[in-house]
Design a protein around this motif. Sequence first.
Motif, PDB file in Angstrom:
ATOM      1  N   LEU A  92     -12.155 -43.754 -21.815  1.00 44.95           N
ATOM      2  CA  LEU A  92     -11.137 -43.022 -21.064  1.00 44.95           C
ATOM      3  C   LEU A  92     -10.844 -43.734 -19.755  1.00 44.95           C
ATOM      4  N   LEU A  93      -9.578 -43.846 -19.423  1.00 46.70           N
ATOM      5  CA  LEU A  93      -9.136 -44.456 -18.172  1.00 46.70           C
ATOM      6  C   LEU A  93      -8.512 -43.393 -17.295  1.00 46.70           C
ATOM      7  N   LEU A  94      -9.058 -43.206 -16.093  1.00 46.57           N
ATOM      8  CA  LEU A  94      -8.557 -42.207 -15.148  1.00 46.57           C
ATOM      9  C   LEU A  94      -7.930 -42.914 -13.955  1.00 46.57           C
ATOM     10  N   GLY A  95      -6.670 -42.620 -13.683  1.00 40.66           N
ATOM     11  CA  GLY A  95      -5.957 -43.231 -12.565  1.00 40.66           C
ATOM     12  C   GLY A  95      -5.455 -42.184 -11.596  1.00 40.66           C
ATOM     13  N   GLY A  96      -5.206 -42.609 -10.365  1.00 39.70           N
ATOM     14  CA  GLY A  96      -4.699 -41.697  -9.351  1.00 39.70           C
ATOM     15  C   GLY A  96      -4.551 -42.411  -8.029  1.00 39.70           C
ATOM     16  N   ASP A  97      -3.762 -41.824  -7.129  1.00 39.04           N
ATOM     17  CA  ASP A  97      -3.556 -42.406  -5.811  1.00 39.04           C
ATOM     18  C   ASP A  97      -4.855 -42.426  -5.017  1.00 39.04           C
TER      19      ASP A  97
END
Length: 455
Positions: A92-97
């Motif tokens: 799983l890849l989690l992205g965010g500012d």
Amino acid sequence: MARDGAIYVCQSCGAVHGKWSGQCGACGQWNSIVEESRSAPPGALKPAAVRRTRGVQFETLQSDTPEPPRILTGVTEFDRVCGGGVVPGLALLLGGDPGVGKSTLLLEVTAKAALRGARVAYISGEEAIEQIRARAKRMGLETAPVNLASATALREIIATLKRETFDIVIIDSIQTLWSDAHEAGPGSVTQVRACAGELVRLAKSQGVAVVLVGHVTKDGQIAGPRVVEHMVDAVLSFEGERGYPFRILRAGKNRFGATDEIGVFEMGDAGLREVANPSVLFLGEGKDRAPGAAVFAGIEGSRPVLVEIQALVSKSAYGTPRRAVIGWDTGRLNMVLAVLEARCGFGFGDQDVYLNVAGGLRISEPAADLAAAAALISSAVDLPLPQGCVAFGEISLSGEVRAVGRAEARLREAQKLGFDQALTPPLTVKAPGVSLTSMTRLTEVVERISQNRYD
């Protein structure tokens, strides 16, 4: 000419070039092309070994092997977006500012999963162990049996994960890892691609769920090569507007669940708090609804959500009127304005139009057309909609109000929150306690709002 064994890779988009140039022809970035050797990624097979293989073995779609049970982390909103829990072997890849709360969310996920009996590991390449402990203490999770480590060397991390058994492993973040098999620096396209590939292979071979944290660029895209998004099983985005305490976890890709689910959190002094009923947060708190405000009964994933759409129509002081939209598609607004002008006689050519979705939520479904049109008409005629009224429906270019899916769930959510009226397209379902005002044409909507008649 390129030297033998060398390629030139753009560090912005990952495009491969045969020779160096000052500007990447794929993404247009300047001074982003770096020479890299044609070394094989870690763990890759040599050509000689490939020739000695016996080939692949085909199987049928039928299988007697039961699916492994999902791991429930205890964070309901996170499990919902993952599709009902974490699948063993998931990548799983989690992205965010920056600063949106990715590390806080994952620390809560790992801590609560560990308290439920799962064996978890949190490996950080950006923070020291004491920083993670301080955050856990602030969140009241310092007693959770989480295995902490601060490391960036891929070889050491892989060796440790092969030696010990874990259910969930957090890598925070993929941009800080480096492999000694490549000369490029950490965070480069080559390093990110190689490290992600090794961790994905480990997840599949060991049956451990690996969560990779990815940085986000100024354009809102997950930094690094887009090939990383294709390598993993799920890509989640953690979003949040500045000035709002709400955070939304949204799935952009999920091989083990739906891609339209969202999880809603509220950021506080003690970390993130799950929001079981997002509709209460996204609605205005005033008792009297102002002109230009309409409540939209939408669907986000499997849950209905009520959100307030605010519109303001004012006389333009310049020759070219403004069109400002927050939380909705600009093209969709222009289409609704064109239909109102062409089919209903409402002219917005000399009017500035502002549209805002309250609470920082972003709406993408066409069912919001009718609510947006009702808000625009209400602002133009300066007449408010009834306090207990919701609206949903799609508008066609001919001015027809078309039906949308899951109307019964939308009406049930509205009735649960005290709404007793609904502007809708013609429906076959009934909702106890909600009076339906069904319309087939947008002109009927204009007539009812202008005459303040909703019978």
